[in-house]
Design an enzyme around this catalytic site. Structure first.
Site, PDB file in Angstrom:
ATOM      1  N   CYS A   1      28.564  -2.561  -8.143  1.00  0.00           N
ATOM      2  CA  CYS A   1      28.917  -2.835  -6.756  1.00  0.00           C
ATOM      3  C   CYS A   1      29.732  -1.691  -6.162  1.00  0.00           C
ATOM      4  CB  CYS A   1      29.629  -4.173  -6.627  1.00  0.00           C
ATOM      5  SG  CYS A   1      29.606  -4.823  -4.936  1.00  0.00           S
TER       6      CYS A   1
ATOM      7  N   HIS B   1      26.073  -7.798  -9.303  1.00  0.00           N
ATOM      8  CA  HIS B   1      27.144  -8.056 -10.270  1.00  0.00           C
ATOM      9  C   HIS B   1      26.562  -8.615 -11.578  1.00  0.00           C
ATOM     10  CE1 HIS B   1      30.938  -7.448  -7.974  1.00  0.00           C
ATOM     11  NE2 HIS B   1      30.085  -7.531  -6.958  1.00  0.00           N
TER      12      HIS B   1
ATOM     13  N   GLU C   1      27.856  -8.565 -14.460  1.00  0.00           N
ATOM     14  CA  GLU C   1      28.872  -9.080 -15.391  1.00  0.00           C
ATOM     15  C   GLU C   1      28.940 -10.600 -15.374  1.00  0.00           C
ATOM     16  OE1 GLU C   1      31.320  -8.367 -11.576  1.00  0.00           O
ATOM     17  OE2 GLU C   1      29.420  -7.750 -12.483  1.00  0.00           O
TER      18      GLU C   1
END
Length: 258
Positions: free
Chosen positions: A113, A221, A223
């Site tokens: 990001c 994202h 993660e």
């Protein structure tokens, strides 16, 4: 057996609107530890406390995290406007030279990001302050309400270049991702290869052509739910392999287009 260390770029926050902190989301640490197989280490991203040479000696690789503040437009030659949002000049002062230093040495990093945008700016690229204001573009911002699961839900497709780095890594030419960003790449920096796009043409995945190390970066994202997500797992696994190779003094695997 000692795990290699991944420095996780922290963001500045205030607890109770008065106590300054540097912090990183636990989902970042989980992805680094549980998928990449490395030891996460939170970095206070402020040149008053750390230097780029010190970080490169301590850490084997770096996770350039997302964050609410944006890269300051002065870093890519534009004046500050209200549309550019909040900033973190201290983080800019660490991450932008860190990206350039890692590229020179071949030390691996993974951009997410804001980190994706930092890679582009570090190489002379520019950003648009609000993607949704561009003709034909969608709103890529995080939904303002809802649970974390709803905010990080898969919301749009990303199409990779056929035979490209991400296509071969994911084993698919098209995947579903979340989307939680307002800014995006306007002009690519030197050597930046955009390798994936959203349906509306927004750049979503990149690598740096000719770089000697791992440089994959994404606008979404990965993660979040990295252990279970079929798109996130190969990305963090490949990053972990590159970090382990660096820590062992071996040439890190460089992912290139076919």
């Amino acid at each position: 057996m000692k795990r290699p260390i991944v420095g996780i770029i922290a963001n500045q926050y205030q607890i109770d609107n008065r106590y300054p902190t540097h912090a990183g989301g636990t989902i970042n640490s989980s992805a680094v530890a549980d998928v990449a197989g490395c030891m996460p280490l939170i970095i206070p991203s402020d040149p008053r406390y750390v230097t780029v040479p010190e970080l490169m000696q301590v850490c084997d690789g770096f996770l350039l995290t997302g964050g609410r503040p944006n890269v300051h437009p002065e870093e890519y030659g534009e004046p500050e406007t209200e549309a550019h949002g909040a900033f973190d000049r201290a983080r800019d002062a660490i991450t932008l030279p860190l990206v350039r230093a890692c590229l020179e040495r071949g030390q691996p990093f993974l951009g997410i990001c804001r980190g994706f945008q930092e890679v582009n700016v570090a190489l002379g690229g520019t950003l648009h302050p609000e993607i949704r204001d561009l003709p034909g573009r969608s709103n890529h911002r995080m939904p303002p309400d809802g649970t974390m699961e709803e905010q990080f839900a898969l919301r749009h497709k990303v199409r990779f270049a056929r035979g490209g780095v991400f296509h071969r890594l994911m084993g698919a030419e098209e995947v579903m991702t979340n989307t939680l960003h307002g800014q995006g790449i306007l002009r690519e920096g030197r050597g930046v290869v955009v390798d994936g796009w959203a349906d509306d043409g927004t750049p979503e995945a990149l690598y740096v052509e000719g770089a000697p190390g791992f440089t994959l970066s994404v606008q979404w994202h990965p993660e979040y739910n990295a252990v279970n997500d079929p798109v996130s797992r190969p990305l963090f696994s490949a990053f972990g392999d590159a970090v382990r190779a660096w820590a062992a003094g071996r040439a890190a695997p460089v992912l290139r287009s076919a």
